[in-house]
Design a protein around this motif. Structure first.
Motif, PDB file in Angstrom:
ATOM      1  N   VAL A 245       0.826  -1.213   0.000  1.00 15.09           N
ATOM      2  CA  VAL A 245       0.000   0.000   0.000  1.00 15.09           C
ATOM      3  C   VAL A 245       0.857   1.258   0.000  1.00 15.09           C
ATOM      4  O   VAL A 245       0.563   2.214  -0.711  1.00 15.09           O
ATOM      5  N   ILE A 246       1.932   1.280   0.791  1.00 18.29           N
ATOM      6  CA  ILE A 246       2.748   2.479   0.967  1.00 18.29           C
ATOM      7  C   ILE A 246       4.116   2.255   0.336  1.00 18.29           C
ATOM      8  O   ILE A 246       5.026   1.719   0.967  1.00 18.29           O
ATOM      9  N   GLU A 247       4.255   2.648  -0.906  1.00 17.87           N
ATOM     10  CA  GLU A 247       5.520   2.471  -1.612  1.00 17.87           C
ATOM     11  C   GLU A 247       6.445   3.663  -1.453  1.00 17.87           C
ATOM     12  O   GLU A 247       7.659   3.522  -1.440  1.00 17.87           O
ATOM     13  N   ARG A 248       5.855   4.863  -1.356  1.00 18.26           N
ATOM     14  CA  ARG A 248       6.627   6.096  -1.341  1.00 18.26           C
ATOM     15  C   ARG A 248       5.779   7.188  -0.695  1.00 18.26           C
ATOM     16  O   ARG A 248       4.602   6.961  -0.394  1.00 18.26           O
ATOM     17  N   PRO A 249       6.318   8.383  -0.465  1.00 18.53           N
ATOM     18  CA  PRO A 249       5.514   9.447   0.138  1.00 18.53           C
ATOM     19  C   PRO A 249       4.216   9.737  -0.609  1.00 18.53           C
ATOM     20  O   PRO A 249       3.190  10.044   0.006  1.00 18.53           O
ATOM     21  N   ALA A 250       4.244   9.628  -1.922  1.00 21.89           N
ATOM     22  CA  ALA A 250       3.032   9.884  -2.700  1.00 21.89           C
ATOM     23  C   ALA A 250       1.913   8.917  -2.322  1.00 21.89           C
ATOM     24  O   ALA A 250       0.729   9.282  -2.363  1.00 21.89           O
ATOM     25  N   SER A 251       2.260   7.685  -1.949  1.00 18.87           N
ATOM     26  CA  SER A 251       1.245   6.718  -1.529  1.00 18.87           C
ATOM     27  C   SER A 251       0.557   7.180  -0.255  1.00 18.87           C
ATOM     28  O   SER A 251      -0.656   7.023  -0.096  1.00 18.87           O
ATOM     29  N   VAL A 252       1.335   7.752   0.675  1.00 22.17           N
ATOM     30  CA  VAL A 252       0.757   8.273   1.909  1.00 22.17           C
ATOM     31  C   VAL A 252      -0.212   9.404   1.597  1.00 22.17           C
ATOM     32  O   VAL A 252      -1.334   9.451   2.115  1.00 22.17           O
ATOM     33  N   VAL A 253       0.231  10.326   0.755  1.00 17.10           N
ATOM     34  CA  VAL A 253      -0.627  11.459   0.377  1.00 17.10           C
ATOM     35  C   VAL A 253      -1.918  10.956  -0.253  1.00 17.10           C
ATOM     36  O   VAL A 253      -3.014  11.420   0.082  1.00 17.10           O
ATOM     37  N   LYS A 254      -1.799  10.004  -1.167  1.00 15.65           N
ATOM     38  CA  LYS A 254      -2.985   9.474  -1.851  1.00 15.65           C
ATOM     39  C   LYS A 254      -3.986   8.896  -0.856  1.00 15.65           C
ATOM     40  O   LYS A 254      -5.187   9.227  -0.896  1.00 15.65           O
ATOM     41  N   GLU A 255      -3.530   8.046   0.041  1.00 16.03           N
ATOM     42  CA  GLU A 255      -4.434   7.378   0.975  1.00 16.03           C
ATOM     43  C   GLU A 255      -5.095   8.377   1.926  1.00 16.03           C
ATOM     44  O   GLU A 255      -6.303   8.296   2.189  1.00 16.03           O
ATOM     45  N   LEU A 256      -4.331   9.337   2.413  1.00 11.85           N
ATOM     46  CA  LEU A 256      -4.883  10.281   3.386  1.00 11.85           C
ATOM     47  C   LEU A 256      -5.837  11.275   2.729  1.00 11.85           C
ATOM     48  O   LEU A 256      -6.868  11.638   3.315  1.00 11.85           O
TER      49      LEU A 256
ATOM     50  N   LYS B 105      13.579   8.009  -4.698  1.00 12.03           N
ATOM     51  CA  LYS B 105      14.334   8.769  -5.688  1.00 12.03           C
ATOM     52  C   LYS B 105      14.645  10.162  -5.143  1.00 12.03           C
ATOM     53  O   LYS B 105      14.476  10.443  -3.961  1.00 12.03           O
ATOM     54  N   SER B 106      15.063  11.056  -6.035  1.00 17.13           N
ATOM     55  CA  SER B 106      15.378  12.430  -5.648  1.00 17.13           C
ATOM     56  C   SER B 106      14.119  13.156  -5.183  1.00 17.13           C
ATOM     57  O   SER B 106      12.989  12.729  -5.467  1.00 17.13           O
ATOM     58  N   GLN B 107      14.311  14.261  -4.483  1.00 13.20           N
ATOM     59  CA  GLN B 107      13.162  15.022  -3.982  1.00 13.20           C
ATOM     60  C   GLN B 107      12.268  15.491  -5.117  1.00 13.20           C
ATOM     61  O   GLN B 107      11.036  15.450  -4.999  1.00 13.20           O
ATOM     62  N   SER B 108      12.871  15.945  -6.222  1.00 15.00           N
ATOM     63  CA  SER B 108      12.047  16.429  -7.337  1.00 15.00           C
ATOM     64  C   SER B 108      11.203  15.302  -7.921  1.00 15.00           C
ATOM     65  O   SER B 108      10.040  15.501  -8.281  1.00 15.00           O
ATOM     66  N   THR B 109      11.773  14.102  -8.000  1.00 21.82           N
ATOM     67  CA  THR B 109      11.021  12.963  -8.534  1.00 21.82           C
ATOM     68  C   THR B 109       9.883  12.569  -7.599  1.00 21.82           C
ATOM     69  O   THR B 109       8.750  12.343  -8.043  1.00 21.82           O
ATOM     70  N   GLU B 110      10.173  12.489  -6.302  1.00 25.12           N
ATOM     71  CA  GLU B 110       9.135  12.111  -5.341  1.00 25.12           C
ATOM     72  C   GLU B 110       8.039  13.166  -5.270  1.00 25.12           C
ATOM     73  O   GLU B 110       6.856  12.845  -5.177  1.00 25.12           O
ATOM     74  N   MET B 111       8.426  14.429  -5.345  1.00 22.90           N
ATOM     75  CA  MET B 111       7.423  15.497  -5.292  1.00 22.90           C
ATOM     76  C   MET B 111       6.565  15.503  -6.551  1.00 22.90           C
ATOM     77  O   MET B 111       5.361  15.788  -6.499  1.00 22.90           O
ATOM     78  N   ALA B 112       7.177  15.176  -7.679  1.00 24.92           N
ATOM     79  CA  ALA B 112       6.403  15.087  -8.924  1.00 24.92           C
ATOM     80  C   ALA B 112       5.321  14.025  -8.807  1.00 24.92           C
ATOM     81  O   ALA B 112       4.200  14.205  -9.310  1.00 24.92           O
ATOM     82  N   GLN B 113       5.625  12.917  -8.134  1.00 21.31           N
ATOM     83  CA  GLN B 113       4.629  11.868  -7.926  1.00 21.31           C
ATOM     84  C   GLN B 113       3.465  12.380  -7.070  1.00 21.31           C
ATOM     85  O   GLN B 113       2.305  12.087  -7.330  1.00 21.31           O
TER      86      GLN B 113
END
Length: 642
Positions: A20-31, A162-170
């Motif tokens: 369920v939680i692969e990366r920070p974007a997964s947390v944002v999505k679920e919440l 990945k890099s901050q820019s990549t994770e933030m893009a997600q």
């Protein structure tokens, strides 16, 4: 056999978190999905260091009662379904009861929530799946949840990021899709205290598209609406001229849920028919509503993949909706307005002055620098690293290819031996003639698209566009290779608008772009400004070349100068070659065939399509029954001796 034991609740949650939680974007999505399910009308997403340091979601939804706050973090505890039958008619985004316990098992979570009418709210802190603190708290209606120290106890997952820019893009991409799904909800996303995206929440989908992709893109979108007994489709699709190099700008939403479905995306593209260039894809936001019984969302924990009943029917409905939309639309651009927008420098400067005033009002210090960054470079032409004489020579060399008319001059060649508009003979070297390409005699043209020619061995059909593509490609490929990384200053800087996701991705590839001689300076929240470009860019094609350069880099993840010049040569050859239904005279056709015969590869266009097909004499005789099987003779066939 080893002893079978029951896993602890904490370990079970960590295993579930792996899906369920692969990366920070997964947390944002679920919440955020939880906030939407709680009937929120305003959702703030505050992120620090691309979510690795902190993710905070604040909503004005229904909230959680104090007595149930602890229960919300139990695995498979959910308020969305109560029975087996509910599983087959899901109306909410979440229903599995895995998100909160999974997040709490790999991070530090603090939740504050209150319901309408309660005297006070509740606060709970959980770290690594264990309750650290629980108490009452003063809070307004809604939920405020903060996730920090993500993956602190799963270092392998942390190392994978990945890099901050990549994770933030997600993260931005997920919020964009949710904003498309729920235009009536106001979303605000900030990263390190800088606002990245905001929507008004007024229910206008086209305004959401404008917030995400920019005003110009939103203007170039056409609304589609269609329904039958099972499905209702609403949304926007881009005009055929507005395309991207991949399918990632196609957003499919089923009952408010963003899904990935190749078949539906294919049906959308098919609806455009031949209006799209090969290898290009439209931008689209498609909202599909159907009976929940027709869709199974319980396929994967992330719920991106769903199974659709009557999928073929839905595909046909979508394809027909897109086709009918463009059959009823005038797709001819307004040439006069286009001319004013691109060629009138005075008008452009006036627009920049208007923009300067707007930025000063809306963006404070950013607007103060507008004059220095844009207006002054327009008025004062700076010196160029590329020598003036070399630049003029280079421009003159390309002059014949810059005209919208692919043949250059407007006058028709009228006498044998005169230089025709297709004459590019200076581009060819001697070795280009040493091959087995047949000597062809031109016969005629069909439908302004195909050329007929003959040789001793049969009939040849030539695709005139593909033929000139090959000729021009080899010319541009040779010419571009002769120039280094000289730069050319711009009299009028180019301002290009990108979505927040693209801006973050561009930032991550800034060094690679600069190695190629392209310097994109941030200009506001969602734009870049270009003051100079590589000297080998073709005059009049600077903005298109920059956009293609960025598109290719974002799609492939890397790009070197040789590859980009190769692709640029292909792009320019395609755009500057004659198209279908373009009438050419006999002299021009013969000259095109001659130039094709002198290329290194006259058999395929740069995209790999065939340029020439051949009907041999034998083939022709077979088609007209002049050659029969040995058991059959013409005199027996129709009593004729020939």
């Amino acid at each position: 056999m080893a002893e079978i034991i029951e896993l602890s609740e904490t370990l079970s949650n960590q295993i579930a978190a792996g899906e369920v939680i692969e990366r920070p974007a997964s947390v944002v999505k679920e919440l955020v999905e939880n906030a939407i399910d709680a009937n929120a009308r305003k959702i703030d997403i505050l992120v620090e260091e691309a979510g690795v340091k902190s993710i905070r979601i604040i909503d004005d939804g229904d909230g959680i009662e104090a007595a149930q706050v602890q229960r919300a973090f139990l695995r498979h505890a959910t308020s969305k379904i109560t029975s087996r039958l509910d599983l087959f008619k899901i109306h909410s985004l979440g229903f599995r009861g895995e998100a909160l316990p999974s997040i709490a098992s790999v991070a530090d979570v603090t939740l504050i929530s209150a319901v309408d009418g309660a005297s006070e709210g509740a606060q709970i802190e959980i770290r690594g799946g264990k309750i650290i603190d629980e108490r009452g708290a003063s809070a307004r209606k809604g939920t405020d949840i903060t996730v920090t120290d993500l993956f602190y106890n799963t270092p392998a997952r942390l190392k994978y990021l990945k890099s901050q820019s990549t994770e933030m893009a997600q993260i931005v991409d997920i919020i964009n899709r949710l904003a498309f799904s729920y235009p009536h909800i106001s979303f605000r996303l900030t990263h390190n205290d800088n606002e990245t995206m905001r929507t008004t929440g007024n229910g206008n989908l086209q305004q959401v598209i404008s917030s995400v992709y920019g005003v110009q893109v939103a203007r170039d979108m056409k609304a589609i609406t269609v329904e039958d007994n099972d499905f209702t489709i609403n949304g926007f699709v881009s005009l055929p001229e507005l395309t991207r190099s991949n399918r990632s700008y196609i957003t499919m939403l089923v009952n408010g849920r963003y899904i990935k479905n190749y078949s539906l995306a294919k049906a959308l593209v098919k609806g455009y028919g031949t209006r799209l260039m090969v290898g290009r894809f439209p931008m689209a936001v498609i909202q599909i509503n159907m009976d929940p019984n027709l869709v199974d969302v319980n396929v994967h924990p992330q719920k991106y993949e769903v199974r659709l009943s009557k999928e073929k029917q839905l595909m046909e409905l979508l394809e027909n909706a897109v086709r009918q939309t463009f059959e009823q639309t005038n797709l001819i651009p307004d040439a006069y307005q286009n001319y004013l927008g691109k060629n009138n420098d005075d008008d452009f400067v006036a627009e920049l002055n208007d923009a300067s005033a707007h930025f000063k009002i809306e963006h404070g210090e950013l607007g103060q620098s507008f004059q220095a960054q844009v207006i002054e470079p327009v008025i004062v032409q700076k010196s160029t690293d590329l020598q003036e004489a070399d630049a003029q020579t280079f421009a003159q060399k390309y002059n014949r290819h810059e005209n919208l008319n692919p043949f250059g001059d407007e006058e028709q060649a009228v006498m044998p031996g005169a230089q025709t508009r297709l004459d590019l003979s200076e581009q060819h070297d001697e070795e280009g003639t040493e091959k087995g390409f047949p000597t062809l005699d031109y016969i005629g043209q069909m439908h302004g698209t195909f050329l007929f020619a003959q040789s001793e061995d049969g009939l040849y059909l030539i695709d005139q566009h593909a033929a000139q593509e090959r000729v021009k490609y080899e010319y541009y490929h040779q010419e571009l290779a002769q120039h280094g990384l000289e730069s050319q200053k711009l009299l009028v800087p180019i301002v290009i608008q990108y979505s927040a996701v693209e801006m973050l991705q561009i930032t991550g590839h800034q060094a690679e772009l600069e190695e190629l001689g392209l310097y994109l300076e941030p200009f506001g929240r969602d734009s870049v400004i270009v003051h100079e470009h590589p000297g080998w860019f073709i005059k009049g094609q600077e903005e298109d070349t920059i956009k293609e350069m960025v598109d290719w880099l974002l799609r492939d993840g890397s790009l070197n100068l040789t590859d980009f010049r190769e692709r640029t040569a292909i792009m320019m050859a395609c755009k500057r070659s004659i198209k279908a239904n373009w009438k050419i005279n006999d002299i021009e056709a013969r000259d095109l065939i001659r130039q094709l015969s002198e290329t290194k590869n006259p058999y395929n266009c740069p995209h790999g399509r065939p340029v020439v097909v051949n009907f041999s004499n034998t083939d022709m005789e077979k088609m007209f029954k002049r050659i029969q099987d040995s058991h059959e003779a013409w005199i027996e066939y129709d009593n004729h001796p020939f």
